[in-house]
Every structure is written in C-alpha cells, then in structure tokens.
Design a protein around this motif. Sequence first.
Motif, PDB file in Angstrom:
ATOM      1  N   HIS B  30     108.478  -3.507  21.670  1.00  0.00           N
ATOM      2  CA  HIS B  30     108.893  -3.341  23.192  1.00  0.00           C
ATOM      3  C   HIS B  30     110.292  -3.817  23.396  1.00  0.00           C
ATOM      4  CE1 HIS B  30     104.595  -2.617  24.001  1.00  0.00           C
ATOM      5  NE2 HIS B  30     104.494  -3.784  23.870  1.00  0.00           N
ATOM      6  N   ARG B  33     113.241  -1.343  23.686  1.00  0.00           N
ATOM      7  CA  ARG B  33     113.180  -0.225  24.853  1.00  0.00           C
ATOM      8  C   ARG B  33     114.312  -0.336  25.818  1.00  0.00           C
ATOM      9  NH1 ARG B  33     107.556  -0.039  25.817  1.00  0.00           N
ATOM     10  NH2 ARG B  33     107.166   1.530  24.205  1.00  0.00           N
ATOM     11  N   TYR B 103     111.376 -11.545  30.855  1.00  0.00           N
ATOM     12  CA  TYR B 103     110.164 -10.983  30.290  1.00  0.00           C
ATOM     13  C   TYR B 103     108.790 -11.772  29.937  1.00  0.00           C
ATOM     14  CZ  TYR B 103     107.541  -7.836  27.405  1.00  0.00           C
ATOM     15  OH  TYR B 103     106.397  -6.823  26.876  1.00  0.00           O
ATOM     16  N   ASN B 152     109.016  -1.135  29.998  1.00  0.00           N
ATOM     17  CA  ASN B 152     107.796  -0.329  30.340  1.00  0.00           C
ATOM     18  C   ASN B 152     108.111   0.890  29.674  1.00  0.00           C
ATOM     19  OD1 ASN B 152     106.035   1.543  32.000  1.00  0.00           O
ATOM     20  ND2 ASN B 152     105.434  -0.308  33.013  1.00  0.00           N
ATOM     21  N   ALA B 154     106.187   3.807  30.070  1.00  0.00           N
ATOM     22  CA  ALA B 154     106.009   4.804  31.177  1.00  0.00           C
ATOM     23  C   ALA B 154     107.486   5.204  31.627  1.00  0.00           C
ATOM     24  CB  ALA B 154     105.104   4.504  32.156  1.00  0.00           C
ATOM     25  N   SER B 171     102.478  -6.389  40.063  1.00  0.00           N
ATOM     26  CA  SER B 171     101.918  -6.230  38.864  1.00  0.00           C
ATOM     27  C   SER B 171     102.918  -5.425  37.951  1.00  0.00           C
ATOM     28  CB  SER B 171     100.624  -5.434  38.923  1.00  0.00           C
ATOM     29  OG  SER B 171     100.245  -4.679  37.884  1.00  0.00           O
ATOM     30  N   SER B 173     102.268  -4.269  35.071  1.00  0.00           N
ATOM     31  CA  SER B 173     101.375  -3.453  34.169  1.00  0.00           C
ATOM     32  C   SER B 173     101.436  -1.938  34.994  1.00  0.00           C
ATOM     33  CB  SER B 173     100.437  -4.030  33.646  1.00  0.00           C
ATOM     34  OG  SER B 173      99.642  -4.361  34.613  1.00  0.00           O
ATOM     35  N   MET B 174     101.470  -2.378  36.394  1.00  0.00           N
ATOM     36  CA  MET B 174     100.955  -1.132  37.133  1.00  0.00           C
ATOM     37  C   MET B 174     102.533  -0.333  37.498  1.00  0.00           C
ATOM     38  SD  MET B 174      98.377   0.350  37.988  1.00  0.00           S
ATOM     39  CE  MET B 174      98.499   1.005  39.684  1.00  0.00           C
ATOM     40  N   GLY B 176     104.883   1.211  35.966  1.00  0.00           N
ATOM     41  CA  GLY B 176     104.777   2.562  35.588  1.00  0.00           C
ATOM     42  C   GLY B 176     103.941   3.436  36.087  1.00  0.00           C
ATOM     43  N   GLY B 177     102.596   3.024  36.398  1.00  0.00           N
ATOM     44  CA  GLY B 177     101.509   3.786  36.920  1.00  0.00           C
ATOM     45  C   GLY B 177     102.042   4.316  38.431  1.00  0.00           C
ATOM     46  N   PHE B 222     103.529  -3.497  46.183  1.00  0.00           N
ATOM     47  CA  PHE B 222     102.253  -3.598  45.446  1.00  0.00           C
ATOM     48  C   PHE B 222     102.250  -5.133  45.454  1.00  0.00           C
ATOM     49  CE2 PHE B 222      99.488  -3.677  42.090  1.00  0.00           C
ATOM     50  CZ  PHE B 222      98.248  -2.849  42.210  1.00  0.00           C
ATOM     51  N   GLU B 224      99.477  -8.412  45.177  1.00  0.00           N
ATOM     52  CA  GLU B 224      98.377  -9.178  44.795  1.00  0.00           C
ATOM     53  C   GLU B 224      98.250 -10.226  45.743  1.00  0.00           C
ATOM     54  OE1 GLU B 224      99.399  -9.513  40.661  1.00  0.00           O
ATOM     55  OE2 GLU B 224      97.909  -7.966  40.189  1.00  0.00           O
ATOM     56  N   HIS B 264      95.424 -13.424  37.977  1.00  0.00           N
ATOM     57  CA  HIS B 264      96.379 -12.549  37.538  1.00  0.00           C
ATOM     58  C   HIS B 264      97.688 -12.819  37.631  1.00  0.00           C
ATOM     59  CE1 HIS B 264      97.437  -8.825  35.523  1.00  0.00           C
ATOM     60  NE2 HIS B 264      98.436  -8.454  36.693  1.00  0.00           N
TER      61      HIS B 264
END
Lengths: 703, 703
Positions: B30, B33, B103, B152, B154, B171, B173-174, B176-177, B222, B224, B264
């Motif tokens: 990673h 990247r 990171y 990331n 993605a 988040s 991890s979200m 990229g999504g 986004f 939480e 989380h």
Amino acid sequence: MNQQDRRVFDSLFSPRTIALVGASNDAGKHTSRPQRSLRKHGYTGKIVPINPRHPEVFGDQAYPSLLDVPDEIDHAFLMVPAAAVLETIEQCIQRRVPVATIYADGFAEAGDEGRKAQEELVARAREGGVRILGPNCSGIVNTEPSCTMSVNAAIEQLEVPAGNLAVISQSGSMTGGLVSRGLGRGVGFSKIVSIGNESDLSAAEITDWLVDDPHTGAVLLFLETLRDAPRLARAARRAVEVGKPIVVYKLGRSDVGRSLAASHTGSMAGSDEVADAFFRANGILRVDNLETLFELPTLVAGHQPSKRHRVAVMSTTGGGAATVVDRLGTMGVEVVAPPAELVDGLAERGVTIPPGPLTDLTHAGTRADVYGAVLDELIASDHCDLVLAIAGSSAQFQPEISVGPLIRAAKDKPVAAFLAPHAEAGLAQLADAGVAGFRTPESCADAIKAWVNWTAPAGAGLDTDPTVVESATRALEVFAGRRPNELESAAVFDALGVPTAATHVISSGAAARLPTDAAVSYPVVAKVLSADIAHKTEVGGVVLRIGNDDDLTDAVASIRQNVAERKPDATIDGILVQQMRSGLAEVILGFRRDPDVGPVVVLGVGGTLAELYKDIAIRVAPVSPDEARTMVEEVTGLAVIRGYRGMPKGDCDALVAAIVGVSQLAGDEFAAVEEAEVNPLLVLPEGEGVVAVDGLVVCRATT
Amino acid sequence: MNQQDRRVFDSLFSPRTIALVGASNDAGKHTSRPQRSLRKHGYTGKIVPINPRHPEVFGDQAYPSLLDVPDEIDHAFLMVPAAAVLETIEQCIQRRVPVATIYADGFAEAGDEGRKAQEELVARAREGGVRILGPNCSGIVNTEPSCTMSVNAAIEQLEVPAGNLAVISQSGSMTGGLVSRGLGRGVGFSKIVSIGNESDLSAAEITDWLVDDPHTGAVLLFLETLRDAPRLARAARRAVEVGKPIVVYKLGRSDVGRSLAASHTGSMAGSDEVADAFFRANGILRVDNLETLFELPTLVAGHQPSKRHRVAVMSTTGGGAATVVDRLGTMGVEVVAPPAELVDGLAERGVTIPPGPLTDLTHAGTRADVYGAVLDELIASDHCDLVLAIAGSSAQFQPEISVGPLIRAAKDKPVAAFLAPHAEAGLAQLADAGVAGFRTPESCADAIKAWVNWTAPAGAGLDTDPTVVESATRALEVFAGRRPNELESAAVFDALGVPTAATHVISSGAAARLPTDAAVSYPVVAKVLSADIAHKTEVGGVVLRIGNDDDLTDAVASIRQNVAERKPDATIDGILVQQMRSGLAEVILGFRRDPDVGPVVVLGVGGTLAELYKDIAIRVAPVSPDEARTMVEEVTGLAVIRGYRGMPKGDCDALVAAIVGVSQLAGDEFAAVEEAEVNPLLVLPEGEGVVAVDGLVVCRATT
C-alpha cells in the motif's frame, strides 16, 4: 391442469398463429409495433394482420376480418378501439380463438360506464369460450419460444435474454421500465405480462400457471391493488413447496399512493396492512424498493422460509458495512456476533477477526484467502441463518479478493453480497454465478427485511377444538339473524376462550342492587344492555366506579332515564352490572372478513394515542399460538406488558390464547360472523389471565 | 482567511512538494501507492520519498529522513507505523512542514491508550506549528491542480474527472466506494478527503474552507458521528448564503448502527435525533439513501431553502409516478394538483391533463411538445415549489420526448426527474445539463424529503425580551450553586412565560389545611417540597385528589412520615399543595445542552406509550414561534390537541409560547443552566393556556 387450461396457456404464451386485429401499415403507429416486435425478436409462428383496407401489411398477408382468415388462430391481439372490442370478441368466439388480448383502455379503469362495458364483454367471452387478457393490456413476452407480442416501445427495443424470472405488472406503462431495470441488473426473463384490468385472466391465475412453468424460477409482481386473493394464495403456497419465490412490489402504502392506484387501475385498493398480512400468510416476499424485485429472487431461490432470522455480517469496509447494518438496525433485524469457537477456529488458521456483531476484516483482511475463510465459516456455522458479506473497493478492481470467494461459497444458507463501490462487473459476475449481489445498501437491507418477514405459509386448517366450535356455535345461535346485545356477544367470546369480567343483569322492574350471591362485588360499572345501542357512553348509558347499593340504584335510574330520552326506540334488555377491573394494558382484539383477503385478526393497543401511531398487528386468520405470539411482539405499545423498564409483566400467554381463540372465527362453521371485536381486553399480571370488558359480534343479516 | 490558514490549505490540497514518509519500493505494498497515484493522475509537483534503505524509489530520489531533504516540504504523508509517528512529527516541526497527513491507525479509534497517544501527538504538533490530517486517514485528492495522494486502491484506479462536488468521509475504507459511485452517477469532483480521526483538521474546518473554494459547488459529508459542530454550523450557514449545498449521509440512525460507528471511529456518536435538529437548524441537507448524496446537489444548487414545500407531479407513466409518489405520501410530503387556470390554459393550447395531484399524460402524452408544455407551465406556476417529472420507457429509447424538454426547461424552481426505465444515457444527458435525474424512485423521494426538511438557518440571535431575561436570571439566582426545589424551578419557568398551577406551601409546623385566602382550592395534590428528592412518588411523597381539609391533614402527615422513613437525610422545605388540574394533553417540554450540538429544546407527549413510540420533536435552541409551531405539528400524539376526529382543540398558541420561552435558556445569560424540563405541561382548551404541573432546572455546579 386440465386440457382446456393447457390450450389457453399454450395459446397465450406460445401461439402458433397470432391475429393482430387492427395492425397498422404505418410504422409510426403503436398498432404496427407488435408485428415488428414479433419478427425482430424471432417469433417463428404465423402472423395474420387484420386490416380491412390493406391486403398485405409489412409483408404478411392481411385479411379484412378474423372471419376471413383461413387458418386456425391461437391468439388474437385486439388493437381496435374500445367501441369495436365486443364485436371483435364475437368474431373470436365464432372462430374459436382460445385467447384474446385487449389493448384498448376506457373500460373498468375509466369509470362506471367502462366497468359495465367490461362486465358485458367478459360475460359474452365466458359464454363463448374465449379467455381475455386485459383490457388495458400492452401485451406479453415469452422468451422460450420467442413471442414478443406487445405495443410497448421499450419491449420492442430491448434484447430480453431468456432467464428464469417471470414479471406480471398491473401497470402497462411500467412493463418496459421493469424489464429494462431487470436487464440493467443482469437478469433474464421467462415471461413478461402486462396484466391490464384483469377482467378475466388474473395475475393470480397466471402466477398459478407459472408455478408449473419449467422456464420460470421466480415470479415478480408489480401490483397496484390485490385482486383474486384466494387464487394467488393457492399459487403462492404451491410456489413455496416447489421453491419458486414470489416477490411482490405493491403500491398503496400511503393514502396518496392508494388514491393514485385507485384512479389508475379502476378498483379500490384494499388496506395495505391487510395486504401485508396476506403476503406473510402465504409465503410471498414483499419488497419496498423497486430494484429489490430483481435482486431478491437469487437470495432466496432454493431456500425455504427460515424459522429464525439471525444475520451474520462480514466486511472489509466498516463504513460500507454500516450503510447496510445501520438500516437493518432501524428495521429491527437481529445481527449476531460469531461464537467463540468460530473465532478461535479462525485464529488457529491465522485469521484474526474482531469480537462483536460486525466482522470487519479491515484493509488487512482484504485478501481472498482471509475473505474466503471467514465467509465459509459463517456459512457453515449454526449461529446465523443468513450471511451478509460486504466488499469494499477491491470488489471493483480486484474482484478475485471478495467476489471470487462469494462465487465459490457453499449455498447452504442465503448469502447477501453488497458491493460498496460502483462495481458493475463484480455484480455481473455474482449474478452469473447465482449469488445475490446488491447494488445499493438500501435494496440489500430491504431484501434482508423481506427474508426476515418470509415465513412458511400457515397450515390451511389449524387444529380447531371441536368443543370450542360447538359451544361458540351455540352461543351464536342465540341471536341468529339479529344483532346481539353485549352479554350475548360476550358469550361467544367466552366460548372462544376469552373470559369476560363477572357480570350481573338487573332486569326491568328488578331491584337495582347487588344480591348477596352475585358473582360481582363493588366497585362496579353499570351499562345499558341493548342490541340497539352501539355507543353506550354517547347516550349516557354507562356509569363507572359505583361503590355501593345506593349509588347503584341512582346509576340504574339515571341510565334508564338517559336512554329513554336519547334512544327512545331502543329495546332495553336490562342493566349490565360488571365488576370494575383494571389491567396492565388495554388492548383491542378484532376479527373481520376483508373483502379481498378474507378473515383477518387484528391486535392493537387501546386508546387514542395507539390509534394515532397505527400500532397494530394483522394476520390472516386463523393463527397458531406461535403466530399470535409474533403479533404480541410486534405491537410496540405492548412493551408495557413485556417487561419494559422493569414494569410488571402481563399475562402474554393468556393474550396469545385469546388471539388464537378469536381467530378461530375464520372457520367455515362461523361463516355468518362478519366482524367481532373485544374492546377493551384487559391484560392482567402474569398468570392472572385476560378479561374482556366489552365486545361486539356482527353477523351477516339472514335473508 | 488569514495567511497561515491559506498556507495550510494550499499545502493540504495543492502542495508543490510532497514527502512520502515510508514510501515503499515494493509495488505490492500500500505504501508504494501514493507515489504511483500522484504520477498516474498528473501531479506536477515534486515527490520526495523518505526511505532509509534506498537512495531512489521508483525513479524519485529518496532520503533517509525528512531532515535530509534539501527542498522545502509543503505536505508530508506519514506512512510509518503508529509508534514512529510522533518522532516523524518532530521532524516535520523541525522542517516547518505546514501539514502532515497520518495514515497509521491505532490511535483514538483503538481505545484509551491510542487516544492518549493521539492527544500527545496533537499537542506537540500544535506547539510546533504543524497541522495534522488524520491519523487513520487514507489521503486526499484534488482535481485542479491534480494531487491524488492516497493509499486507496480504488482511488489509484479511478479516473476522477474534475467537477464541483467535494467529498469528506469519516470512513477511509468507503472513500473509494463513494467516489466510484459518484462517477457511476456521472458527477465530477473537486476534492476528496479521508478525514480519519479528525485529531486536528476536522470535517467542519475543511468544509468551512471549501465554502470559499471556487472549484467546489457542493460539499458531501459521509459521517459516522458529529464532531466540531459549532464550526460546521458556521460553515453551513455561510454555504447557504453563497448557494453551495452541504449534503450529509450520516450513520447511527439505529442503536446497532451507533454502536458500530462508535467502535469504528473511536468516538461515541451523539443521539441521531439531535444531529437531525442540528442539520435542520443550519441548512444542511440530510439524505437517507447513499446514492442521493450524488443526486441531490443538482436539485438544490442555485436555490435557497423554500418556505413552502408543495410538490407538483407529472408523468407519462402512472405506475412509474406512483413508485415515487406513494413513498412521498408515507413521508408526509404535500403533493398538489394544478390550479384550474393552468389546466384551462393548457387545454386552450390543445393539451388535456387530468384533474388531481398526479398529472398523468399517459401514452397519449408521450410527445415532446406535450411533455414540454406541461413541464414549463408547472415550473412557471405559483401553486407548487418543486416539480417532480417522471418519464416512462421513452426516456430510454426516445430521450428527445422527455429528457429534451427537461434539459431545456427553466431553472426557476427545483425540478426532480425520475426515469422509470434503466436509462443510463438519459441520466447522463440530464447530469451534463445540470438537471437533477434520479436512478431509483427511492432516492428521488429521499431527495425531495431532504428538500422539504431544508429550511433557512435560524437567525443567530433571536429577539429576546430583556424583561424575561432579567426576571429569569433573578429566579435562577435564588438557588445559584445548589439544586432548586420544585417551587424554585417553577419560578424560573414562570419567568420564561410558562405558568405553574396555583400553589400553597405548608411549612413545617404550620396547619395542614388551606387558608381561606389561599390561591388554591380543593381538589388539590400535596407533594413533598425538597431539592434533595428527585422522584417524589417513589418515596411516598405525593398524594393526589385531596378533597377537603381533613384529607389534606392526613395527606401531609403521611407524606412527612413516608419521607422521614425513606429519605431521612433530605432537607424538607415544606409540603407543596397544588391545584389539581387536567388538560387535553400532557406534554414534556425539555431543554438541554447537548455535548456535540449545544442547546436543544425537546417536545414530546407524556406517558409511557409516547416514550415507546419515540414521538418527539427536537430543535436547536432558541426557536422562533414559527419553528416552535413546526414542533407542535411534528409530534404525532399531539393530534389530540390539533382537532383530531372532532376532539376539542388545545391552546397550541400557548404551547408555542411555552416552547419559545423555555428555548430562551440557550442564551448566554443562562450558560449555567444545563437542563430544564417541565413534565408534565398540561395543554388546556383553546384560549385557556398551558399549565406546568412539575418541573426541574439543573444548573452546572459552581466550583
């Protein structure tokens, strides 16, 4: 299936000869489209355009009328104006055409006149042996063999691959939209039916046939209203037996939606809550999101409804998982943590998972071996009944990490996969492999909720105690053909196992006090006893909290006077003196025969607030004790008897027995009972039972 | 913005030199990247890998440590293990690096130890003048100029086109999504930020900066949990002023979602309902469906929050329209029919539309001229504030019919377009033209609901009556530094305009009866008066329905005895005798300072049932009378005072005044008040006011 039905459905979906009545030779007209669509999509049968002005239409020999066609006709598609439909049906009768599909609108959906015309049409067709699809129907599609007979522009354009989903839509204008959405989600179709006004062939009857169709694996219904419910129930039960899910998207959840549905399809939609009860009773899955229609079938295909509904969740993205799980939480779905053995077993294999209900493998677990190991363990474990597997960005660019293991996983229990990124290729791979992949967190949660609500159809006849039936029948006979008074109604409930508070009746002329041997003791309530008075309080017919004989004498006099003044014509059967009782909760327990769905039983909390919150549970009657218990659990306000905040528990067992008892009115023996309601039914502390304080039975008038 | 902030944000998003600390020369890791991503996506600045073992990493000269780099460094991306972060930050301080992105995880999200390490880190960085993004942050993306600095996968793969949406995600991890989903919906991005633990730079601060970013037209969050609410409020208010929508998707609606969010992100999520109130107060749009995040901005861009929220609906497919409208109905959104003039005007031009709230043009109206004429008239008409336009199958194959007119239509009011089929090309055309197109009926309804809830931010300081402030301050001073008793609390509410039932206090030793000149008359209730007793009923401190002096004497004696037994240490200030009153409804009116959001006012119905149904309205305090009225409308159970089923109306005006009054505790003058609650507050019939029966004020302990 008898031979006649077989001929009808063969003609409907696989006609060897189709007559297109009113087929236009102008390519710009809708009525030219079926001919083009049929040819384009590979129909191999004979097409006979009926057009009085042209001897040939787009290369096919045309005839002025059905009567002139030399061949036998299997299916006539009537694209003539409404006014010409009846006459054309007459020709179908003459030509012994088994099925006529009617495109014209202006029938039942257009008001009373149209409804009358439709009734006439159907009567004539029945008499003449022609089955009708429509009117107000845009056509049908069959993929094996190909028969794309439709006026729908989208249907003409779309390349519909053969697949195992059948679609029946009450909205003709949505048919193309539904199919194109399904294609967008990678599914194929067996049959597509615009069902129109269902004047003759109904969604229920076609569903029933599709249960036996080898090309169909699941039936998707787009409904605006519920029609022909008994037949749909039979079809749905057979579908559960053979493992073909029936999934319904039904409009009319809101009042405004109901009014739209009504104006749109020409029949008043029934209560949506009753429809829900119907779907539940018959193993039909209801979805709330449009896209779930196409995504859900794979999740449940090959599975039977589960008794328990514990969901295990694994993910490589905590945030992505939370988009689904948070929603499941608001829906009350149970998310369970893996047991220690499972955690330890994985640890021995070098796979560490966190404790708690969300098995978040994080970035570190974004490896095919880890993802696969956890997935396989969850599927194999007894602690859960469904596995929700979420994949993060890797699903888009490294599908081998998560999509691969999902495709290879055992299919022993339902597995729902949500791909957090926009991952069309991954979704397509899942679809090809028969794994349920969801595009949005909302449709994923929606599908899981539908699965949670999916229960095995209740047995057709629950065991009914003959003694109960006999005594309830006797209690009903007392007032056969007329309205009962409160005491007579109470006798029915009592026979069904719902006890009433102790009572004593003071007849006209009798002393207005309690005899020493009365079952009742002070404090009491006094109520006028009359079959003619539905709302006793409104006529001054009730006095509460009477503490002694003197007050009772006053109360009786005052009630008699009030009633004489305000309801002079009522026949008074006496004054009912009833023990004052109070319970931990007051509930309403009702039974009625819904015009669409048949007998239902309803449980709610008493009082205005509960009414405002629409806090009720409805089931198709009769119900088993297990099902009755789910009703008690479902009513939010009944938390007060379930031990909420340390409050004393109520006698839920007795309440369950009361629900089961009242639901037995669904039996054939009680066909005369239209409605029955105990209101209020007091729930006493655990072990002390329930007590009906008031109630009413309404029977069909005998003629 | 001051010069230092400018330097920070320039370095954050547009660094000329980036140091990648811990950059790997193994392409499988990673940590290799960011360098690859930066180059791939066209970063034109200088990249300096920091790697002690290699003099060069993928073609860029590397250095063993930040201290060895000859150039000035704008932005350091720390990809070292958690244990090495503090040391690296020290180097950043030495090298005067303005921004460090971290990171590593294992900080506040991982428990107490991590939290301590994080606090230490931030303290040191603040001291040394280094701003921190993260820890637990996967990086940032800027599109103009290009800077794709992220671990990331993605993000590396995706081609992110420049556009006007900025995304900030808690988040990592979200991230990229989210971006890939946005791309799937045809949008482009200005900035993408994984915000991590927000130890220093927060979503709020970055949002505040983005309001002035010329490349950003809308900010998508986004979340939480809610952090740094005051700053987010300021940013949001400025965003409304300049017409840049802030749209939030927030997890934590359900208990299970909240617990996930907590585990989380390392901070307890506040109550979701309070967050809702916060968004509403500050003009932030909240969506419920993930995809709506990307679809909503176009709907509201360039518009201000509307005072009224009447929705007009037009369609060529009745069924397709119903999929949205039915859902709007369940959400309580007002759908309006076009006025007669509009219908007549169209008729004169040869366009016939049906009466009623759904303007269904049907198949017959599937023509560009008809669709366009109706659309233009609805947009121009005063009877509605938003137009919902649905298109049927034509949207897929003949976009000129519906998509064309939508693209050409005036943008005078928000127009939401739902395409019933799977119509990617049509959606793309709409997106290109800046028209809000929705892919699912659910996200379309969700966006309209968010627009309905979108209200102009309340004025920062509402007019406060100085007389009220003065008298309330005086009432508070009476018990400064200690707990008040019921009477002292009541004096505060009284000063705020919430009257209490008439009372009389019987002091110790005084006669336990009502003097003839008392303001109180029988029947009365007697209650122990003590600042030490919070739950009077539990200690036998309350007697209800006292009808005369003798009973009052008994009651007072019994209360004194009960309290002496069960609460012997309590200081008793007397026995409070209060007029028994009953109202049409009992409500709870509360005020508290939420740790995240600050002062809020809460209205609910009294009693256990209302508690079970969570039937409350919350607003950020203070509230205007108009806003207070929306609270009264919002509480379902208060239908009983709004004239439900012909029930007598309650004094809603007095209730509104009471809400406004209590909400004034938000003022700076009352900073010591932590909580205040009137419970119950009786609502009397129209014109008769409201009466507080009990209440409590909790002040911060003075130290």
